[in-house]
Each structure stands twice: as C-alpha cells, then as structure tokens.
Design an enzyme around this catalytic site. Structure first.
Site, PDB file in Angstrom:
ATOM      1  N   ASN A 235       0.797  -1.261  -0.080  1.00 15.42           N
ATOM      2  CA  ASN A 235      -0.148   0.021   0.051  1.00 15.42           C
ATOM      3  C   ASN A 235       1.073   1.308   0.087  1.00 15.42           C
ATOM      4  O   ASN A 235       1.699   1.391   0.758  1.00 15.42           O
ATOM      5  CB  ASN A 235      -0.866   0.005   1.144  1.00 15.42           C
ATOM      6  N   GLU A 354     -12.024  -7.253  -3.930  1.00 13.67           N
ATOM      7  CA  GLU A 354     -11.722  -7.395  -2.601  1.00 13.67           C
ATOM      8  C   GLU A 354     -12.971  -7.916  -1.586  1.00 13.67           C
ATOM      9  O   GLU A 354     -14.087  -7.530  -2.118  1.00 13.67           O
ATOM     10  CB  GLU A 354     -11.411  -5.953  -1.985  1.00 13.67           C
TER      11      GLU A 354
END
Length: 402
Positions: A235, A354
């Site tokens: 991330n 996701e």
C-alpha cells in the site's frame, strides 16, 4: 392472536392505506399503534407518546414528508427502527436505505406498496427477536504514543503480514497483499488503526515502506526457493509519490534480493490521485518503467474520475469491498462489478475483487466473469512463517489429491 410488545407509528398521508396498515398491525398483535398523516403530526405525536419501536413510513406526502421526518427523528432518537412503505421507484428507495443508515437508524426492511401482511409480520418478528445490540465503548480510540511508535519502527516491532490473492477459477495463489501489524512486546498485536495515523502525521510512511519492502522481499525469495512464486503488493499513499528516493531505493532493494520489478505491485487509493502533480506522475512512470505493477485501490469508494484512470499508468483495479458486501441485495452493485470488469478489459487492466467472505459470493463473482480476488473466505492476513507453512500445506494437500 400473537402479542408483540411493540409500539408502532404509521406515517401515511393516504387515509385508506393508513387504515389498512393500522388494522394489519393490530391484527399482528402490536401492543400500541399510532397514526399520522404527515411528518409534523408524527413529531407532535412522538412528543406525547414517547419513543416508538418501529415507524412504518411513507416517503412522499404533503406537508412534512417522510424524508424530513427521518432526518428529524435521526437526531432525536425517538424512533428505534424504520420500515419503508413507498411506491417510489426502487432506485430512489435504495438511496433512502443509505440515508437511514447514515442517520443512525435501524432499517428493518422495505415493504413497498401495497402492504402484504406476511412481509410485515416477518419484519416485526425480526425486530422483536433480534439480539441485543452491544453498547459502544464510552472511551474514544486513543492513538499510540508518538515516541512508542518511533521506537517500534526502530526496533522492527512493525512487521509485514500477508493476505493471499487468489485465482477464483483454480484457487491458485497468485500473490499477497502486504499489511502492517505492530507486535508489541507486552500488549500483543496492535491494530494499524492505532499507529498508522501517527506514522503519517510524523512523516514516517517512507521509512515503514522501506522496512516492509525489506521484510517482504526476503519472504518472497524464501517462497520462490520453495517453488512458490509470489507477487507482493504494498500500500502506497499518494503523498509518498513526491519522494525522490522511492524509485532509487526500490531499484537497490530489487537488485539486492535478485528479483524483478514485475514481482512487485503498489496499491494506491484513488482519493489521493485526483489531482496528482507532475512529480507524482514521474514516480508512477518510473515504477512502471522498472516493471512494477500499479493498482488503483478501493476503486469506486470515492468520486472516481475515469479521466484520471485513463491518464495515470495503472494496470490493475481493486474494486472496493462494499460492492461485494451488498452484491446479494443491491442489483446496482452487480451492475457496477460487471461494468468495472468490462472497463478493465477495455483498458487492458486486470480487476481484483476485495472482501470475498462467502462461497456464495465467490460463485456469483465467477458467474459475472471475475478472475482474481481476496478476502477472508480464502485466507486472513498472516505473519511470514505462517504464510510459508500455509503455502507448503496447500501444495502437499494438492499433491495428495492428485
């Protein structure tokens, strides 16, 4: 006749339909049923009778309508739960569902019009027999101490954990997302919510990223030596793209670990990319020139800009988990997933779904044409050694099944 210890308010401007609703509720055994023809009358009645358990609420009426009434009682707490009864179109009612949730009210359901007594009975039974809601803690979340966070970073108490990504068709593991956990020597595992804001505030996100890169590339090499090639995804905040050290540090790390840029993905949330400056664009281009993959994370959660999606050099879309959570009940979520898959194919971008938590969701996503996903149905985040052992166990199991 059943006895439901419920106080119900009927808000309906059509006299006949209001009478039908009141009679249905009394037939179903509701202890007290109140009625009002508009929002003003309903609020005045609540001042007299106090809080009600359920408001059966029309939306479109003269005077104060149902929307304004819901806004008012959302602030006062005079209504515990809401049942929508309206002839408005389904898309407008779905928007009201979101509004009810944002107001902090409990939505029992949407019965439409005309009313059906069994549907109404099921919703009242749902309210009467629902488990007690846990009370939120009085104290707000307290962020970790800055000094302790700095010490944790220096002593490598902040550890990379890994959540696998899967091919939905074959079940094959195709990569892992690298997450962060604080392994405190006395308090155990500490949630990122308690320390990530501190790292961001103190300008330590780059230091954490380089630490995670070192840890994850070591795990990647160990996995590769055991026959498990893994793409590792990190991330990245948009603000970090301004760092001139990002590309050069990554190049050095890749060389030291004898791996290529194609084995690394950087996931960036779309919210920080709407106004990406030239320096950020340069970093994105340099990462792609090194072979790294770029993924736009939580796609659809913010105000997506298709123009920016076309301008920025991404080659992966990660669709926000909220679309999956509402897949069963919201036809528009199914349409959004299908449209994103088509968009990804047109732009030459892979799409990762996701938040897959059930096999039913997996099967429906497969029917829609999804290929890649991650979520608790497959695997939860795990530390490095657990990941390597888990990969080995899966491989051994597959070998024994052949």
């Amino acid at each position: 006749m059943p006895d439901l210890p419920l106080h119900v308010l009927v808000l309906e401007d059509h006299a006949f339909q209001r009478s039908v609703a009141v009679n249905m509720l009394r037939t179903l055994g509701c202890r007290e049923v109140f009625e009002a023809s508009d929002g003003d009358q309903a609020l005045a009645m609540l001042q007299t009778v106090g809080t009600v358990d359920v408001a059966l609420c029309d939306l479109q009426m003269e005077g104060m309508d149902g929307l304004e009434f819901l806004q008012r009682v959302g602030a006062t707490g005079q209504v515990k739960s809401v049942i929508i009864s309206s002839s408005l179109s389904a898309d407008l009612r779905r928007a009201v569902h979101q509004m009810v949730a944002l107001l902090g009210l409990e939505l029992l359901g949407d019965v439409g019009k005309p009313l059906h007594i069994q549907m109404l009975a099921d919703l009242l039974d749902k309210f009467a027999n629902r488990p007690a809601m846990p009370q939120p803690p009085d104290a707000a979340i307290t962020l970790a101490d800055e000094g302790a966070v700095r010490q944790a970073l220096a002593e490598q108490q902040l550890q990379a954990w890994y959540q696998p990504k899967f091919n939905l068709h074959s079940g094959e593991v195709c990569g892992v997302e690298v997450l962060c956990r604080w392994l405190h020597p006395t308090q155990g595992v500490i949630s990122p919510a308690l320390f990530m804001p501190v790292l961001e505030r103190c300008g330590l996100l780059d230091e954490l990223l380089f630490l995670q890169l070192e840890q994850a590339l070591t795990v990647q090499r160990r996995a590769r030596e055991r026959g498990f090639p893994l793409n590792v995804a990190f991330n990245l905040q948009a603000v970090q793209l301004a760092s001139g050290e990002l590309a050069s540090t990554l190049r050095s790390l890749l060389a030291r670990h004898r791996t290529c840029g194609a084995s690394v993905t950087f996931e960036l949330t779309e919210s920080g990319l709407l106004e990406a400056p030239a320096t950020s664009l340069e970093s994105l281009v340099r990462l792609r020139m090194m072979g790294c993959r770029l993924s736009i994370d939580d796609f659809g959660a913010g105000f997506s800009s298709l123009q920016r999606l076309c301008q920025l050099p991404f080659n992966e879309i990660k669709l926000d988990a909220d679309f999956i959570r509402n897949l069963e009940h919201e036809p528009r979520c199914r349409a959004a997933i299908s449209s994103t898959l088509a968009l990804g194919e047109t732009l030459g971008m892979s799409v990762v779904i996701e938040g897959i938590e059930t096999d039913a969701q997996r099967r429906e996503l497969l029917a829609l044409g999804c290929t890649l996903g991650q979520g608790y149905w497959y695997a939860r985040p795990m530390p490095a050694d657990d990941l390597l052992n888990w990969l080995q166990q899966r491989s051994d199991q597959q070998s024994s099944d052949e």
